[in-house]
Design a protein around this motif. Structure first.
Motif: not given
Length: 305
Positions: A14, A107, A110, A164, A240, A253, A256
């Motif tokens: 991130y 975000g 997601y 997303s 990732q 998630a 994020s």
């Protein structure tokens, strides 16, 4: 990979990806088309993968990793195609939304979509995850602000929602079907296949306009494109996918908002963007979900049998 290393990979992801929306928005605002930006970034990123694999053994299966087979190849390709759709819709949303708002909304959606879909694959939805889901929903509500937020319009919401959802599906495919493969090799296949749709879109627009758009806004523009290709495409894809196969899509998630914080800081200094008080309230709800990660037990990941 142990859990602690997985968390570090997630945090690194991130930070590396946090530079993506502000730099991309700057390039688009300074005359570079979204289609040419995606094409150049991913073609250069794919070339970096090929060069790295020629001069190193990064892509060779390590202890406990399966050699790449047809099943792994096709699921990695599927994840890449989903990523291609995500890229086109996400960057198109910049025509309607600021980089800050687009990133925060992405975000939030997601987060909600991941926690909603994973129970159907057998991953338990705990009370703590439900609490974090509620915070995500509250964050989305205040970010969209249906009572009168002039920064958000219907087209922007549609593009961000599609972006997303396809991103969520991509991450679940990686966790569920690709967990035991070498993540450098999986990242390469995904980047190459993710570039197919943006390249086709770029060629289609060039055919429509009577010529391909190859404009890059000067030396600063080239520096930003190369930075995105190396850090946000080459390095970040590996961190990732390594993280998601260790700590899972749900925890990725829920992490994020760390990327959101990086995006907001970079966007403020590079683009002079700032969120309204209501949007900051929505951001706070989303970020609170990350703070609760410290109370989460070791994740039991849903995977294909």
């Amino acid at each position: 990979m142990n859990i602690n290393r997985g968390w570090l990979m997630g945090i690194a992801t991130y930070f590396l990806m946090g530079i993506n929306p502000p730099l991309s928005k700057w390039l688009i605002d300074n005359g570079m088309s979204p289609s040419s930006l995606l094409t150049f970034r991913f073609v250069i990123g794919a070339l970096i993968f090929f060069i790295a694999f020629i001069v190193s053994n990064l892509a060779e299966p390590k202890e406990g990793e399966k050699p790449l087979d047809k099943r792994g190849f096709w699921f990695a390709t599927l994840a890449g195609l989903l990523n291609g759709i995500n890229l086109i819709t996400y960057f198109t949303s910049f025509n309607y939304l600021s980089a800050s708002l687009a990133s925060v909304m992405t975000g939030g959606i997601y987060l909600v979509a991941t926690l909603f879909l994973l129970p159907f694959l057998g991953e338990r939805l705990t009370g703590l995850k439900l609490l974090r889901l509620g915070l995500g929903l509250a964050g989305i509500y205040f970010l969209i602000n249906p009572a009168g937020n002039s920064n958000v319009n219907f087209e922007g919401i549609v593009f961000i929602t599609v972006a997303s959802l396809t991103y969520t599906l991509q991450m679940i495919v990686v966790q569920y079907y690709l967990q035991n493969y070498n993540m450098w090799r999986i990242a390469q296949i995904l980047v190459v296949s993710a570039s197919i749709l943006p390249i086709c879109y770029w060629l289609f627009l060039g055919f429509q306009d009577g010529g391909l758009n190859t404009f890059i806004p000067g030396p600063v523009g080239w520096f930003f494109v190369l930075t995105l290709a190396f850090f946000s495409t080459f390095i970040a894809r590996w961190t990732q996918f390594s993280a998601v196969t260790s700590i899972g899509s749900a925890e990725m998630a829920l992490l994020s908002p760390l990327g959101t914080a990086v995006i907001l800081i970079v966007a403020f200094f590079l683009l002079d963007e700032w969120l309204s008080p209501t949007e900051w309230l929505g951001t706070l709800f989303v970020i609170l979900g990350v703070a609760l990660a410290g109370f989460a037990p070791k994740p039991k990941l849903a995977t294909a049998t």
